[in-house]
Design a protein around this motif. Structure first.
Motif, mmCIF file in Angstrom:
data_model
loop_
_atom_site.group_PDB
_atom_site.id
_atom_site.type_symbol
_atom_site.label_atom_id
_atom_site.label_comp_id
_atom_site.label_asym_id
_atom_site.label_seq_id
_atom_site.Cartn_x
_atom_site.Cartn_y
_atom_site.Cartn_z
ATOM 1 N N GLU A 169 45.990 -69.548 -57.906
ATOM 2 C CA GLU A 169 45.944 -69.274 -59.423
ATOM 3 C C GLU A 169 46.238 -70.800 -60.016
ATOM 4 O O GLU A 169 47.535 -71.405 -59.494
ATOM 5 C CB GLU A 169 46.783 -68.609 -59.953
ATOM 6 C CG GLU A 169 46.793 -68.091 -61.244
ATOM 7 C CD GLU A 169 45.374 -67.474 -61.748
ATOM 8 O OE1 GLU A 169 45.172 -67.570 -63.025
ATOM 9 O OE2 GLU A 169 44.519 -66.835 -61.137
ATOM 10 N N ALA A 186 38.527 -55.566 -54.727
ATOM 11 C CA ALA A 186 39.558 -55.930 -55.765
ATOM 12 C C ALA A 186 40.191 -57.186 -55.662
ATOM 13 O O ALA A 186 40.671 -57.930 -56.515
ATOM 14 C CB ALA A 186 40.784 -54.716 -55.628
ATOM 15 N N CYS A 187 39.761 -58.098 -54.515
ATOM 16 C CA CYS A 187 40.192 -59.542 -54.477
ATOM 17 C C CYS A 187 39.339 -60.375 -55.108
ATOM 18 O O CYS A 187 37.947 -60.028 -55.239
ATOM 19 C CB CYS A 187 40.290 -59.787 -53.039
ATOM 20 S SG CYS A 187 41.475 -58.701 -51.972
ATOM 21 N N THR A 188 39.888 -61.673 -55.381
ATOM 22 C CA THR A 188 39.188 -62.620 -56.082
ATOM 23 C C THR A 188 38.481 -63.548 -54.897
ATOM 24 O O THR A 188 39.051 -63.702 -54.080
ATOM 25 C CB THR A 188 40.139 -63.394 -56.982
ATOM 26 O OG1 THR A 188 40.518 -62.544 -57.992
ATOM 27 C CG2 THR A 188 39.136 -64.656 -57.672
ATOM 28 N N SER A 206 44.173 -62.411 -52.901
ATOM 29 C CA SER A 206 44.818 -60.817 -53.670
ATOM 30 C C SER A 206 44.893 -61.178 -55.192
ATOM 31 O O SER A 206 44.970 -62.310 -55.601
ATOM 32 C CB SER A 206 46.074 -60.608 -52.991
ATOM 33 O OG SER A 206 46.930 -61.682 -53.199
ATOM 34 N N PRO A 207 44.461 -60.060 -55.993
ATOM 35 C CA PRO A 207 44.821 -60.165 -57.359
ATOM 36 C C PRO A 207 46.261 -60.380 -57.589
ATOM 37 O O PRO A 207 47.061 -60.119 -57.338
ATOM 38 C CB PRO A 207 44.212 -58.879 -57.782
ATOM 39 C CG PRO A 207 44.409 -58.013 -56.552
ATOM 40 C CD PRO A 207 44.235 -58.657 -55.328
ATOM 41 N N ASN A 211 43.333 -57.328 -63.568
ATOM 42 C CA ASN A 211 42.359 -57.773 -64.801
ATOM 43 C C ASN A 211 42.461 -59.689 -64.588
ATOM 44 O O ASN A 211 42.122 -60.002 -65.487
ATOM 45 C CB ASN A 211 42.415 -57.069 -65.866
ATOM 46 C CG ASN A 211 42.236 -55.659 -65.899
ATOM 47 O OD1 ASN A 211 41.285 -55.063 -65.137
ATOM 48 N ND2 ASN A 211 43.019 -54.977 -66.803
ATOM 49 N N THR A 212 43.132 -60.094 -63.744
ATOM 50 C CA THR A 212 43.213 -61.456 -63.875
ATOM 51 C C THR A 212 42.661 -62.153 -62.467
ATOM 52 O O THR A 212 42.831 -61.224 -61.461
ATOM 53 C CB THR A 212 44.588 -61.964 -64.132
ATOM 54 O OG1 THR A 212 45.345 -61.441 -63.052
ATOM 55 C CG2 THR A 212 45.081 -61.549 -65.170
ATOM 56 N N SER A 213 42.382 -63.162 -62.175
ATOM 57 C CA SER A 213 41.829 -63.762 -61.114
ATOM 58 C C SER A 213 42.985 -64.694 -60.465
ATOM 59 O O SER A 213 44.136 -64.797 -61.079
ATOM 60 C CB SER A 213 40.788 -64.855 -61.395
ATOM 61 O OG SER A 213 41.024 -65.622 -62.230
ATOM 62 N N GLY A 215 45.491 -65.621 -57.219
ATOM 63 C CA GLY A 215 46.546 -64.571 -56.221
ATOM 64 C C GLY A 215 46.657 -65.618 -54.944
ATOM 65 O O GLY A 215 46.351 -66.668 -55.020
ATOM 66 N N CYS A 287 42.062 -57.096 -48.836
ATOM 67 C CA CYS A 287 40.677 -57.585 -49.279
ATOM 68 C C CYS A 287 39.667 -57.195 -48.366
ATOM 69 O O CYS A 287 39.849 -56.889 -46.954
ATOM 70 C CB CYS A 287 40.496 -58.979 -49.279
ATOM 71 S SG CYS A 287 41.669 -59.839 -50.469
#
Length: 287
Positions: A169, A186-188, A206-207, A211-213, A215, A287
């Motif tokens: 991030e 659910a992973c980015t 991982s998140p 609701n955000t990218s 991790g 993931c």
């Protein structure tokens, strides 16, 4: 006898009978002779005494000098006696031992093995020592695993500057360009490239929050050929993987093996169980 010889004989007799040629002894001649005899006797006595002392010295020196030789003679005599009784002789110090013969029996009635010169044929009628068979190292029947070095190195820590557990991030790792891409989990997901990694690929994080990218990096999947520090890479077989990694196993996705205490390698294989791709995954990845 001739007349000339008679005259010569008569002349010689006249000359030898002349009193003027006679030698008369001195009046003290007997005393002089007796004194001379006494001197000769004293000299002989002195010489005999000196000779006795010299003989004594010679005898003492001879006993010291020839004592070892007498010991050797005694030893030789003992050896002769031992030979008569059948005992083996001992080698006398300082003397050369008799040369051994190949035909003489050893104690116990055994004959010595014949000796041969290297390169010469063995003597007829004599046994030869066979050569010992060459030792062979047993093999397991499996070929040695290949050591693959094709492509970049993917280690238990990560792929170049892109490390497992790296926080993605915000600012990416040095020399790594991240491009977000959608995933079915659910992973980015990010596509990565740049000078900070040996090659391009995909990384799942991982998140960080709902609701955000972003991790932490949980799975790294290089897109090109790579290899592990143990030499497993594209072209390695299933047997190679199992020989290199004691904890290797199989599942529906292919092969897997422990990379570290917190990560594993996953090997994608084809129908012939030959490795085609490798990815590094956290053991607690969601993931």
């Amino acid at each position: 006898m001739s007349a000339l010889e008679d005259e010569l004989d008569a002349e010689l007799r006249r000359l030898f009978g002349d009193e003027r040629l006679a030698v008369r002894p001195k009046t003290d001649a007997p005393e002089t002779i007796v004194a001379g005899a006494r001197r000769i006797r004293r000299r002989r006595t002195a010489m005999m005494s000196a000779s006795g002392a010299v003989v004594a010295v010679v005898l003492v020196g001879g006993s010291l000098t020839f004592g070892p030789f007498r010991s050797q003679d005694n030893a030789a005599a003992m050896n002769t006696s031992a030979l008569k009784t059948g005992a083996l002789p001992q080698t006398v110090a300082g003397s050369a031992p008799p040369a051994p013969t190949t035909d003489s029996p050893l104690p116990g009635g055994e004959s010595p093995l014949p000796t041969s010169v290297p390169g010469s044929p063995p003597s007829a009628g004599r046994p030869t020592t066979p050569n010992a068979p060459a030792k062979t190292t047993p093999t397991s029947g499996k070929p040695a695993p290949q050591f693959v070095t094709t492509g970049g190195l993917i280690s238990p820590a990560g792929f170049g500057n892109l490390k497992l557990d790296a926080y993605l991030e915000g600012t990416p790792p040095a020399g790594v360009t991240l491009t977000e891409t959608p995933t079915s989990t659910a992973c980015t997901g990010y596509n990565f490239s740049g000078d900070g990694v040996p090659g391009a690929g995909f990384v799942a994080a991982s998140p960080a929050t709902p609701n955000t990218s972003g991790g932490f990096a949980m799975m790294i999947v290089p897109s090109g050929p790579v290899h592990t520090p143990e030499g497993i890479g594209k072209g390695s077989t299933k047997d190679d993987v199992k020989q290199k990694y004691a904890g290797a196993g199989e599942n529906e996705s292919g092969l897997y093996a422990p990379a570290s205490t917190t990560s594993i390698y996953q090997f994608a294989v084809d129908g012939a169980n030959v490795v085609q791709a490798i990815r590094l995954v956290k053991t607690n990845s969601d993931c």
